[in-house]
Design an enzyme around this catalytic site. Structure first.
Site, PDB file in Angstrom:
ATOM      1  N   SER A 127      48.539  -0.243  13.194  1.00  0.00           N
ATOM      2  CA  SER A 127      47.356  -1.075  13.409  1.00  0.00           C
ATOM      3  C   SER A 127      46.954  -1.785  12.119  1.00  0.00           C
ATOM      4  O   SER A 127      47.152  -1.252  11.018  1.00  0.00           O
ATOM      5  CB  SER A 127      46.188  -0.204  13.886  1.00  0.00           C
ATOM      6  OG  SER A 127      44.972  -0.910  13.844  1.00  0.00           O
ATOM      7  N   TYR A 152      40.325   6.521  13.056  1.00  0.00           N
ATOM      8  CA  TYR A 152      41.405   5.849  13.779  1.00  0.00           C
ATOM      9  C   TYR A 152      42.408   5.261  12.794  1.00  0.00           C
ATOM     10  O   TYR A 152      43.632   5.456  12.934  1.00  0.00           O
ATOM     11  CB  TYR A 152      40.837   4.751  14.674  1.00  0.00           C
ATOM     12  CG  TYR A 152      41.891   3.858  15.279  1.00  0.00           C
ATOM     13  CD1 TYR A 152      42.740   4.337  16.267  1.00  0.00           C
ATOM     14  CD2 TYR A 152      42.037   2.541  14.864  1.00  0.00           C
ATOM     15  CE1 TYR A 152      43.719   3.527  16.825  1.00  0.00           C
ATOM     16  CE2 TYR A 152      43.011   1.721  15.413  1.00  0.00           C
ATOM     17  CZ  TYR A 152      43.847   2.220  16.392  1.00  0.00           C
ATOM     18  OH  TYR A 152      44.821   1.415  16.937  1.00  0.00           O
TER      19      TYR A 152
END
Length: 326
Positions: A127, A152
């Site tokens: 990501s 995350y």
């Protein structure tokens, strides 16, 4: 060619699986169909895949170590595209263990399955969030990524380190893809395109964080899928066991300009509630995707206006067909 796609009922997973099926691959799709958001959307995506004769779906949680190991042993995959994860930066503040379970333990079961089954190539989702508060733009794969601002992001950086370790120890070929703000038809309902479109159509207020001073490298789903497809083929013959690539549109768009595109294609004026920055968020993302282009000749083609139009058209059709439980 038999490929395992994890997260096959997810946003990127469904579109990637469909591309592989259209290209003639045999695909086993795996998903736990959790209720992070309405499972009906996951069922809708899955229904787009089930008509294919070369597709089989298995409902399974990646934390089921024995189940995953048996799946690898039985199916003899050639390649694995690992897209399953607990997504969402803000949700990681509320439910941190969901992220370590799915993104750390779940990824480890995949790595173990790959190394025990002599998988040709593992492609996995990283990501753009790993760049944290990086001030240098555009973001390059050579930049330091050791200051995540959300759990995350930390789990995605951990995935990259885990993959690199397995590549070193077991000569497993791995490629991590850092996705930049993916949007498009069948996208997640917790992301801005869906939240804003739904609120605007209902003439409700949208929350605009950091007083609108946000920029994102919005990347249309078809461009993401094309990058995944090309890289899973290319890296199988690479001499380097572990690689990382950005996949982004290489344009950093003002959030307010994205909202303007939504206004244009919904025909609705947004009622904006300007708010401060959310914990875990960053002001800007901006991809340097030169490395990916040099490797596979991939360059995104869909601009924001075209992509937003496609998303809004899909959203109108989807919400019409799902209204009143239909």
């Amino acid at each position: 060619m038999k490929v395992l796609v994890t997260g096959a009922a997810g946003f990127i997973g469904m579109h990637t699986t469909k591309k592989l099926l259209d290209e003639g691959y045999n695909v086993i799709g795996l998903d736990n169909m959790n209720n992070y958001y309405d499972p009906k959307l996951k069922e809708y995506r899955l229904n787009l895949l089930t008509p294919y004769d070369n597709f089989n779906f298995i409902k399974m949680d990646l934390c089921d170590r024995e189940g995953v190991a048996k799946l690898f042993e039985n199916e003899k995959f050639d390649r694995v595209i690992h897209l399953a994860a607990q997504a969402g930066v803000r949700y990681s503040i509320e439910k941190p263990f969901e992220y370590t379970d799915s993104n750390i333990t779940g990824f480890l079961t995949i790595l173990e399955g790959c190394r025990n089954s002599e998988i040709d190539h593992l492609v996995y989702a990283s990501s753009s969030s790993v760049y944290g508060m990086n001030k240098k733009v555009p973001f390059s794969e050579d930049d330091r990524v050791d200051e995540p601002v959300s759990l995350y992001a930390a789990t995605k950086k951990a995935n990259e380190l885990m993959a690199k370790t397995y590549s070193h120890l077991y000569q497993l070929k791995t490629t991590g893809l850092r996705f930049f703000t993916v949007y498009g038809p069948a996208g997640r309902p917790d992301m801005a395109p869906w939240l804003f479109t739904e609120a605007m159509l209902k003439e409700k207020t949208i929350n605009v964080f950091n007083n609108g001073n946000m920029k994102r490298d919005f990347t249309y789903i078809d461009d993401i899928v094309e990058g995944i497809f090309r890289i899973q083929n290319k890296h199988g013959s690479s001499a380097t066991n572990s690689n990382i690539y950005n996949i982004g549109n290489s344009k950093s768009i003002l959030l307010m300009d994205f909202i303007s595109a939504l206004e244009k294609h919904t025909g609705k004026k947004a009622n904006k509630n300007f708010m401060s920055m959310q914990p875990g968020d960053v002001e800007q993302t901006y991809s340097d995707s030169t490395k990916l282009y040099d490797e596979v000749g991939y360059q995104p083609r869909v601009n924001v206006d075209e992509g937003v139009k496609s998303f809004v058209n899909w959203f109108l059709e989807y919400t019409k067909t799902t209204a009143d439980g239909k």
